[in-house]
Design a protein around this motif. Structure first.
Motif, PDB file in Angstrom:
ATOM      1  N   TYR A  46     -12.722  33.383  29.103  1.00 38.80           N
ATOM      2  CA  TYR A  46     -14.083  33.840  28.812  1.00 38.80           C
ATOM      3  C   TYR A  46     -14.405  35.063  29.643  1.00 38.80           C
ATOM      4  O   TYR A  46     -14.031  35.146  30.805  1.00 38.80           O
ATOM      5  CB  TYR A  46     -15.105  32.743  29.115  1.00 38.80           C
ATOM      6  N   GLY A  47     -15.073  36.013  29.039  1.00 40.08           N
ATOM      7  CA  GLY A  47     -15.512  37.197  29.747  1.00 40.08           C
ATOM      8  C   GLY A  47     -14.449  38.278  29.875  1.00 40.08           C
ATOM      9  O   GLY A  47     -14.720  39.344  30.393  1.00 40.08           O
ATOM     10  N   LYS A  48     -13.233  38.020  29.410  1.00 38.24           N
ATOM     11  CA  LYS A  48     -12.183  39.026  29.475  1.00 38.24           C
ATOM     12  C   LYS A  48     -12.225  39.890  28.225  1.00 38.24           C
ATOM     13  O   LYS A  48     -12.538  39.416  27.134  1.00 38.24           O
ATOM     14  CB  LYS A  48     -10.809  38.376  29.613  1.00 38.24           C
ATOM     15  N   LYS A  49     -11.901  41.167  28.388  1.00 37.05           N
ATOM     16  CA  LYS A  49     -11.931  42.110  27.278  1.00 37.05           C
ATOM     17  C   LYS A  49     -10.824  41.780  26.278  1.00 37.05           C
ATOM     18  O   LYS A  49      -9.698  41.464  26.658  1.00 37.05           O
ATOM     19  CB  LYS A  49     -11.746  43.526  27.801  1.00 37.05           C
ATOM     20  N   VAL A  50     -11.156  41.881  25.012  1.00 31.88           N
ATOM     21  CA  VAL A  50     -10.202  41.662  23.938  1.00 31.88           C
ATOM     22  C   VAL A  50      -9.976  42.991  23.236  1.00 31.88           C
ATOM     23  O   VAL A  50     -10.922  43.644  22.803  1.00 31.88           O
ATOM     24  CB  VAL A  50     -10.730  40.625  22.920  1.00 31.88           C
TER      25      VAL A  50
END
Length: 68
Positions: A46-50
């Motif tokens: 969660y919260g990591k760039k994709v």
């Protein structure tokens, strides 16, 4: 749940099966896991760039063209 505090929510369906969700209880409440073995899904990062890319035209199917 992998070292994270979680609340387990369970709902019985009309056919007697149960649907289970595990929700984080520390920080922002987000879904950690849904389902039970063997149909479970565990969610992480969660919260990591994709880095998402738009699909090419030959990879897109219009919903009206899907027959089940």
């Amino acid at each position: 749940m992998n070292g994270e505090s979680a609340l387990t929510l369970t709902k019985k369906t009309g056919n007697g099966e149960k649907f289970v969700l595990h929700v984080a209880t520390e920080g922002e409440p987000y879904l950690l896991k849904g389902g039970e073995n063997p149909g479970e899904t565990t969610l992480t990062d969660y919260g990591k760039k994709v880095d998402a890319e738009e699909p090419t035209a030959d990879e897109v199917v219009a919903p009206g063209h899907i027959r089940g």
